[in-house]
Write an enzyme that holds these catalytic residues in place. Structure first.
Site, PDB file in Angstrom:
ATOM      1  N   ARG A  51     -15.591 -12.419 -45.632  1.00  0.00           N
ATOM      2  CA  ARG A  51     -14.932 -11.343 -44.901  1.00  0.00           C
ATOM      3  C   ARG A  51     -13.463 -11.702 -44.680  1.00  0.00           C
ATOM      4  O   ARG A  51     -13.118 -12.880 -44.530  1.00  0.00           O
ATOM      5  CB  ARG A  51     -15.621 -11.090 -43.566  1.00  0.00           C
TER       6      ARG A  51
ATOM      7  N   TYR B 130       0.826  -1.210   0.000  1.00  0.00           N
ATOM      8  CA  TYR B 130       0.000   0.000   0.000  1.00  0.00           C
ATOM      9  C   TYR B 130       0.856   1.254   0.000  1.00  0.00           C
ATOM     10  O   TYR B 130       0.413   2.315  -0.431  1.00  0.00           O
ATOM     11  CB  TYR B 130      -1.003   0.009   1.154  1.00  0.00           C
TER      12      TYR B 130
ATOM     13  N   LEU C 109     -25.040  -4.089 -29.821  1.00  0.00           N
ATOM     14  CA  LEU C 109     -24.349  -5.172 -29.132  1.00  0.00           C
ATOM     15  C   LEU C 109     -25.321  -6.010 -28.307  1.00  0.00           C
ATOM     16  O   LEU C 109     -26.064  -5.479 -27.482  1.00  0.00           O
ATOM     17  CB  LEU C 109     -23.270  -4.583 -28.219  1.00  0.00           C
TER      18      LEU C 109
ATOM     19  N   ARG D  78     -11.885  -5.203 -43.588  1.00  0.00           N
ATOM     20  CA  ARG D  78     -13.208  -5.819 -43.496  1.00  0.00           C
ATOM     21  C   ARG D  78     -14.251  -4.886 -44.096  1.00  0.00           C
ATOM     22  O   ARG D  78     -14.294  -3.690 -43.785  1.00  0.00           O
ATOM     23  CB  ARG D  78     -13.546  -6.102 -42.028  1.00  0.00           C
TER      24      ARG D  78
ATOM     25  N   ASP E 270     -16.300 -11.469 -33.223  1.00  0.00           N
ATOM     26  CA  ASP E 270     -17.591 -11.403 -32.536  1.00  0.00           C
ATOM     27  C   ASP E 270     -17.387 -11.522 -31.032  1.00  0.00           C
ATOM     28  O   ASP E 270     -16.775 -12.487 -30.561  1.00  0.00           O
ATOM     29  CB  ASP E 270     -18.508 -12.544 -32.990  1.00  0.00           C
TER      30      ASP E 270
ATOM     31  N   ASP F 109     -13.469 -11.479 -39.053  1.00  0.00           N
ATOM     32  CA  ASP F 109     -14.711 -11.329 -38.290  1.00  0.00           C
ATOM     33  C   ASP F 109     -14.383 -11.550 -36.815  1.00  0.00           C
ATOM     34  O   ASP F 109     -13.840 -12.594 -36.446  1.00  0.00           O
ATOM     35  CB  ASP F 109     -15.735 -12.363 -38.763  1.00  0.00           C
TER      36      ASP F 109
END
Length: 283
Positions: free
Chosen positions: A210, A53, A229, A201, A215, A213
């Site tokens: 493509r 810390y 989305l 793309r 996803d 891609d």
């Protein structure tokens, strides 16, 4: 999850909207909660197994004095990101930045902003069926794995699969990436689309050919449906080219909607495909 807390760290610096704040400066108070596992340090009694810390306080001091920000939101955001990037054991951080001398012309104890940020586990489906398919996939892997807001990057094996949805096109190379990220869902989507654009793309035909891609399949256990989305990706349970690499990376992973493990989803889809093939053979 365990927690290390720093309460009331006092720093004099020059953040604010008004000129007198940026020139004369003022006192700020910072409270920090850092979430991590303290188990190893508790057993070993070694500082290297935990987070100092003292080092965190010195980092906050340097970061708050490094530049002048107008908003407490910006100060808190910079501190959270710096702490998470500097201390790998920390999974999540909650920060409150207080301004006791806020120029309001009335009495308040302080004005403050509190944020919570952390690492998120995501899975990304990857495909390519144009040009140098492997080069496009490896390029995406390199860009994501080297992104400072990504860590613990893993990629499943690359497999060749027949096109899905729109069949009049070449076969695909497919895989799945898994990693932790500081990006929020929409931010990650924008980053994935940026990488797709850099791979030339073009979005002309739904499920069409493509170069690349990407996803977003899962983001922690979040369930969301927005215009741009949807998480989890709605087609996962119908795509063997997604479930196979998912099972390679995390066979016991759980779909947040169906509550089924990835391996169970793969076995169910395999049975459906076998039945479909038998029915087709009878015709």
């Amino acid at each position: 999850m365990d927690k290390i807390r720093i309460d009331g760290l006092e720093i004099f610096c020059n953040h604010g909207v008004y000129q007198e704040e940026t020139v004369l400066g003022q006192k700020f108070l910072v409270d920090v909660e850092m979430f991590l596992s303290a188990r190893k340090a508790g057993l070993s009694d070694e500082l290297e197994d935990s987070v100092s810390y003292g080092e965190v306080c010195r980092l906050i001091d340097r970061e708050m004095k490094r530049q002048n920000d107008k908003l407490l939101e910006r100060v808190a955001e910079r501190l959270a990101q710096k702490i998470l990037l500097s201390f790998p054991l920390i999974e999540k951080v909650r920060i409150e930045v207080k301004k006791p001398w806020a120029p309001l012309m009335m009495h308040v104890n302080y004005a403050s902003v509190t944020i919570e940020r952390g690492w998120h586990q995501v899975y990304v489906g990857v495909g390519s069926n144009m040009g140098d398919r492997m080069a496009y996939i490896r390029g995406a892997e390199k860009k994501l794995s080297e992104d400072e807001q990504v860590r613990n990057f893993r990629a499943a094996s690359v497999v060749e699969t027949e096109p899905w949805g729109y069949e009049e096109q070449p076969s695909f190379l497919n895989t799945v990436f898994c990693f932790s990220t500081l990006y929020e869902p929409e931010e990650l989507l924008n980053r994935l689309w940026q990488i797709e654009r850099e791979a030339d793309r073009v979005r002309e035909i739904h499920w069409g050919p493509r170069t690349l891609d990407l996803d977003l399949l899962f983001y922690d256990s979040i369930v969301m449906e927005e215009e741009r989305l949807v998480i989890p990706h709605p087609e996962i349970e119908r795509r063997m080219f997604v479930l196979e690499p998912l099972c390679e990376l995390a066979p016991q992973g759980v779909h947040p909607l169906s509550k089924k493990r990835f391996l169970e989803l793969k076995e169910e889809l395999s049975q459906k495909e076998n039945v479909a093939h038998l029915e087709k053979d009878r015709l």
